[in-house]
Design an enzyme around this catalytic site. Structure first.
Site, mmCIF file in Angstrom:
data_model
loop_
_atom_site.group_PDB
_atom_site.id
_atom_site.type_symbol
_atom_site.label_atom_id
_atom_site.label_comp_id
_atom_site.label_asym_id
_atom_site.label_seq_id
_atom_site.Cartn_x
_atom_site.Cartn_y
_atom_site.Cartn_z
ATOM 1 N N ASP A 1 6.724 4.342 -2.728
ATOM 2 C CA ASP A 1 6.031 3.347 -2.509
ATOM 3 C C ASP A 1 4.847 4.136 -2.164
ATOM 4 O O ASP A 1 4.297 4.642 -1.030
ATOM 5 C CB ASP A 1 6.407 2.461 -1.214
ATOM 6 C CG ASP A 1 5.408 1.284 -0.785
ATOM 7 O OD1 ASP A 1 4.191 1.407 -1.241
ATOM 8 O OD2 ASP A 1 5.872 0.356 -0.103
ATOM 9 N N TYR B 1 7.274 0.097 5.418
ATOM 10 C CA TYR B 1 6.810 -1.328 5.568
ATOM 11 C C TYR B 1 8.001 -1.907 6.136
ATOM 12 O O TYR B 1 9.206 -2.071 5.441
ATOM 13 C CB TYR B 1 6.500 -1.756 3.994
ATOM 14 C CG TYR B 1 6.213 -3.208 3.937
ATOM 15 C CD1 TYR B 1 4.985 -3.695 4.799
ATOM 16 C CD2 TYR B 1 6.835 -3.881 2.942
ATOM 17 C CE1 TYR B 1 4.830 -5.124 4.746
ATOM 18 C CE2 TYR B 1 6.514 -5.361 3.093
ATOM 19 C CZ TYR B 1 5.584 -5.830 3.877
ATOM 20 O OH TYR B 1 5.044 -7.228 4.055
ATOM 21 N N ARG C 1 9.667 -15.643 -18.989
ATOM 22 C CA ARG C 1 10.321 -14.713 -17.846
ATOM 23 C C ARG C 1 10.745 -13.472 -18.079
ATOM 24 O O ARG C 1 10.371 -12.438 -17.382
ATOM 25 C CB ARG C 1 11.639 -15.571 -17.494
ATOM 26 C CG ARG C 1 12.064 -14.956 -16.170
ATOM 27 C CD ARG C 1 13.332 -15.905 -15.369
ATOM 28 N NE ARG C 1 13.773 -17.105 -16.119
ATOM 29 C CZ ARG C 1 15.058 -16.878 -17.067
ATOM 30 N NH1 ARG C 1 15.205 -15.668 -17.181
ATOM 31 N NH2 ARG C 1 15.503 -17.796 -17.333
ATOM 32 N N LYS D 1 -2.329 -5.179 -2.812
ATOM 33 C CA LYS D 1 -3.329 -4.292 -2.014
ATOM 34 C C LYS D 1 -4.480 -3.904 -2.713
ATOM 35 O O LYS D 1 -5.346 -4.448 -3.405
ATOM 36 C CB LYS D 1 -2.471 -3.394 -1.202
ATOM 37 C CG LYS D 1 -1.195 -3.886 -0.611
ATOM 38 C CD LYS D 1 -1.347 -5.132 0.491
ATOM 39 C CE LYS D 1 -0.176 -5.351 0.960
ATOM 40 N NZ LYS D 1 0.041 -6.569 1.496
HETATM 41 C C1 LIG Z 1 3.237 -0.464 1.708
HETATM 42 C C2 LIG Z 1 4.025 -1.776 1.476
HETATM 43 N N1 LIG Z 1 4.781 -2.045 0.292
HETATM 44 C C3 LIG Z 1 5.156 -3.000 0.110
HETATM 45 C C4 LIG Z 1 4.564 -4.206 0.393
HETATM 46 C C5 LIG Z 1 4.937 -5.673 0.114
HETATM 47 O O1 LIG Z 1 4.185 -6.109 -0.837
HETATM 48 P P1 LIG Z 1 3.900 -7.657 -1.136
HETATM 49 O O2 LIG Z 1 3.480 -7.972 0.215
HETATM 50 O O3 LIG Z 1 2.790 -7.589 -1.989
HETATM 51 O O4 LIG Z 1 5.138 -8.258 -1.374
HETATM 52 C C6 LIG Z 1 3.452 -4.073 1.539
HETATM 53 C C7 LIG Z 1 2.852 -5.404 2.064
HETATM 54 O O5 LIG Z 1 2.276 -5.493 3.058
HETATM 55 C C8 LIG Z 1 2.979 -2.980 1.940
HETATM 56 O O6 LIG Z 1 2.046 -2.736 2.841
#
Ligand SMILES: Cc1ncc(COP(=O)(O)O)c(C=O)c1O
Length: 382
Positions: free
Chosen positions: A178, A105, A53, A203
């Site tokens: 992000d 997001y 972990r 992604k």
């Molecule tokens: C810009 C962005 N940040 C964060 C996330 C969250 O990622 P995850 O789906 O891997 O938890 C996403 C998911 O679509 C995203 O598009």
């Protein structure tokens, strides 16, 4: 390592930092599945490993590669982008003031508006793309974190990273970015002054729509970094061994995939701008797009593979268009080799900044003419 520093990021990625197994001379790291590690006879853990972990040798190469690509000092792999992003906030204290964008997001926005506020963070959503609004909103000594996403889902709003870093640091806060849509191929937020970079590794980093992962990279080994490490170890939001192995494999082709997606997205955005059934194309690579100039400054060699289109005949026509595509796949997520499309307001529900006629497009690496022709026929039929 000093020689590696001189190599281009494409080379570092393709060769996963040039790793060679010291015992077997293999050029692909093995998959470590052990959940536990033997102590030395004198009760020490000299290997530095104790339990899965907290740490996992299957993470080492992917974390080191990401750190090199982002020009950071350390990276952590998480089980999803959300696990990585929420760790950034959980490393703060209840009562801390946090600024976040109105366009971001949606799942993280919901978590901030509900769970994070419930836990005690003072979360304020602002028009982050407006530097004056950001400067006015920071509270020196009280604001501890500014969270930005650029380009930001689902309108691809651009925030000036260097300006946000200056605003954060002037108030004694950290800036977290992000950078999922930009990837390290296009933008290196730490070099522009940010303190933490987050990716949904689900992604572009992985790029094949076959795992969930999240990453954090920092530019300093300080107490905040130590808190992030403890949160991963204690909350247990770490990645699995096989997913870490797959993520590293995906990152080897990151530069090829992202560059192709950028080139195709730029071509499609320009062609869609003239389409009679499209009222607007939201893409940072278009000169008329608000934020284009900032994007051109902070995104090198392309504007990303993400865009949105607004369908002239409204919501019903947008949904019908999505129903009629065949090459594009009607699915959520982004950043894979296959192109995806979705009616974003249906996904996000109440509170979405997405207009009802908006379709979000994730441009993959297929032939651009196939992508254009498929969407063109769907728009005309709808
Ligand atoms: C810009 C962005 N940040 C964060 C996330 C969250 O990622 P995850 O789906 O891997 O938890 C996403 C998911 O679509 C995203 O598009």
């Amino acid at each position: 390592m000093s020689e590696q520093k001189k190599l281009a990021p494409e080379t570092l990625a393709a060769q996963a930092l040039g790793w060679i197994d010291p015992t077997t001379k293999a050029i692909v790291p093995p998959l470590h599945l052990s959940s536990t590690y033997v102590r030395d006879e004198d009760n020490q853990y000299r290997s530095g490993r104790g339990y899965i972990r907290a740490d996992n040798p299957s993470f080492d190469q992917a974390e080191a590669l990401l750190t090199a690509l982002e020009c950071g000092t350390g990276s952590l792999l998480f089980g999803s982008g959300m696990a990585a992003a929420t760790a950034v906030f959980l490393a703060l204290k209840p009562g801390d003031h946090v600024l976040a964008p109105r366009v971001m997001y949606w799942s993280l926005r919901n978590w901030l508006a509900n769970a994070a506020r419930g836990w005690g963070l003072d979360v304020e959503f602002i028009a982050m793309e407006d530097p004056a609004a950001l400067r006015a909103a920071v509270r020196p000594g009280k604001t501890k974190l500014i969270w930005i996403e650029t380009p930001a889902n689902p309108l691809w709003t651009i925030t000036d990273i260097a300006a946000a870093a200056e605003a954060a640091h002037s108030a004694g806060a950290r800036l977290a970015v992000d950078s999922t849509a930009a990837t390290p191929v296009l933008t290196r937020p730490l070099a522009l002054g940010a303190d933490v970079v987050m990716h949904s590794g689900t992604k572009y980093l992985n790029g094949h729509s076959d795992l969930a992962a999240g990453t954090l990279t920092v530019g300093r080994d300080d107490d905040y970094w130590q808190r992030l490490k403890s949160i991963r170890a204690q909350h247990g939001g770490m990645l699995g061994s096989f997913e870490a192995w797959l993520l590293l494999r995906g990152m080897r082709t990151l530069y090829l995939r992202v560059r192709q997606a950028c080139a195709s997205a730029q071509t499609l955005a320009e062609r869609f701008s003239k389409h009679p059934k499209i009222s607007a194309v939201l893409y940072p690579g278009l000169p008329g797009f608000p934020g284009h100039e900032v994007a051109a400054r902070q995104m090198a060699s392309g504007f990303g593979g993400m865009m949105s289109i607004r369908v002239s005949d409204g919501e019903a026509a947008a949904i019908k268009t999505a129903a009629r595509v065949q090459v594009w796949k009607r699915a959520t997520s982004l950043g894979g080799v296959e192109s995806l499309m979705e009616h974003r307001a249906s996904v996000e529900g109440a509170g979405t900044p997405a207009p009802p006629d908006l379709l979000r497009l994730s441009v993959g690496v297929e032939a651009v003419d196939d992508l254009y022709a498929d969407l063109d026929q769907a728009l005309r039929a709808a």
